[in-house]
Scaffold this active site. Sequence first.
Site, PDB file in Angstrom:
ATOM      1  N   SER A  90      -9.553  -1.107   7.333  1.00  0.00           N
ATOM      2  CA  SER A  90      -9.002  -0.895   5.984  1.00  0.00           C
ATOM      3  C   SER A  90      -8.210  -2.064   5.407  1.00  0.00           C
ATOM      4  O   SER A  90      -7.820  -2.023   4.242  1.00  0.00           O
ATOM      5  CB  SER A  90      -8.132   0.357   5.958  1.00  0.00           C
ATOM      6  OG  SER A  90      -8.936   1.514   5.957  1.00  0.00           O
ATOM      7  N   SER A 131      -9.509   1.289   3.045  1.00  0.00           N
ATOM      8  CA  SER A 131      -8.741   2.119   2.142  1.00  0.00           C
ATOM      9  C   SER A 131      -7.612   1.362   1.425  1.00  0.00           C
ATOM     10  O   SER A 131      -7.039   1.875   0.468  1.00  0.00           O
ATOM     11  CB  SER A 131      -8.129   3.281   2.928  1.00  0.00           C
ATOM     12  OG  SER A 131      -7.243   2.793   3.910  1.00  0.00           O
ATOM     13  N   LYS A 140       0.847  -1.195   0.000  1.00  0.00           N
ATOM     14  CA  LYS A 140       0.000   0.000   0.000  1.00  0.00           C
ATOM     15  C   LYS A 140       0.882   1.244   0.000  1.00  0.00           C
ATOM     16  O   LYS A 140       1.899   1.287   0.718  1.00  0.00           O
ATOM     17  CB  LYS A 140      -0.890  -0.033   1.242  1.00  0.00           C
ATOM     18  CG  LYS A 140      -1.916   1.091   1.331  1.00  0.00           C
ATOM     19  CD  LYS A 140      -2.732   0.945   2.614  1.00  0.00           C
ATOM     20  CE  LYS A 140      -3.849   1.954   2.708  1.00  0.00           C
ATOM     21  NZ  LYS A 140      -4.631   1.803   3.967  1.00  0.00           N
TER      22      LYS A 140
END
Lengths: 95, 421
Positions: free
Chosen positions: B175, B151, B76
């Site tokens: 997330s 996310s 990420k």
Amino acid sequence: MIERTDVEHVARLTRLALTEAELERMREQLNSILAHLDTLRAVDTEGVEPTSHAVDVVNVMREDEVEPCFPQDAMLANAPDRSGELFRVPRILED
Amino acid sequence: MYQPIHELTDAYRRADLTPTAVAEAYLARIDALDGRLGAYLTVVRDEALAAARESELRWRAGAPLGPLDGAPVALKDVLCTRGVRTTCGSKMLESFVPPYDATVVERLRAAGAVILGKTNMDEFAMGSSTEHSAFHPTRNPWDLARVPGGSSGGSAAAVAGGLAAGGFGSDTGGSIRQPAAFCGVVGMKPTYGRVSRYGLVALASSLDQVGPFARDVRDAALLLGAVAGHDRRDATCIQAPVPDYGAELSKGVAGLTLGLPDEYFIDGMDPDVERAMESRTRAAGFGAEVKRRIMLGTYALSAGYYDAYYGKAQSVRTLVRREFAAAFARVDLIVAPTTPNVAFKHGEKEDPLSMYLNDVFTIPGNLAGIPGISVPCGFSVTGLPIGLQVLGRPLDEPRLLRAAYAYEQATPWRSRRPELT
């Protein structure tokens, strides 16, 4: 209820430069979110200590030793603007 | 492209596959499919191939660095990578190139993992759909019209779509677990403090935790084991020794007590889930969701409102912790849905509050600091994955993984693949 003047005040504090349309949408959305947060008020928290951290860690200490650190140029490489050895940022306080 | 890491490394050991061939295959698949999926923000082709070649030499010499040597992984874009731009999904950091690696990244490199690139995310991790990336939305490999969750949606979509063998994300309110559920992969949020946050760009420092995405529970155990453990650069990182998570898996679940909380079976749940179980300005640099949260945070912390919102919430957080502690006095693990609904369509949740409420089953785990894992537990009638969440006591990742592994081995869900061609 958040009034339009509250939204304008907070927008000034945050320096987000919101447009007229954004201010109005923000007022509606913040009111809806805060109305949901009001469910917290129904919870009895009399005498309940606040939790700021889920893991109990107290005073993490280490030896105060001199260690190599990042070269100044590497750290300043990402500065959008610099003044000598310093990051240069927009002024936020009035004179 | 759907082999778990532990099968890849078995094949490296037998010399049936090489890390270079695998890295090349993944990079080719990214080239072919990521234009439609949008899982990556940055692909580091040359670095990945160089790391794969080094891994290949180690395997050939019979001296791999461990169970992740040569494993192609996606990170990420909230984790700092030395010399590789780290945007947090924001225009604000579009050209930010960190001078250091996050501890997680440093440990993955030391374990021989091959980093393929940096994955898409909601701007500064503020969101649950990866629609709020400043660059492009990510699509769900099971249905391109739907969101991958967020996310950490880029990492979840990359693993689900076969564009990475494993991945890492960060979980502040769900997330990792929520996108894992939406994309039909395993996703784990460790105990707060189990994994160093050094080099992780913060969303909410007392809630953020880094964790893995994986094709199966065994891979999740291996990925967690490689990055967990104390780091003096993060003062909130726990000192406890790191168990051999992989060795825990086969211990089974006999004798464990599972609890199903009534609170997680609510009205309005998707019936499918229930059935299954700088010269830039701030105005231009930040997207709508980030602006909203800056406004909300500034208001809630301003004079006269601090006690009513922040102070009150912190006291309620104490009550949440106490309720979990009381539950774990009676049961070893809590089993619940990961999300109240399956992946929704792009643009479907325009009302921010409805987006926030999508995290209602995952946020309590962050508030209490306890570990949680999401494993695939079936499909909706429309063919979308559903996630089962297991929550455990602080630092009880071993039992969590044992239960998730036993469930996975007893069910067929892992063998289903999205039709991505």
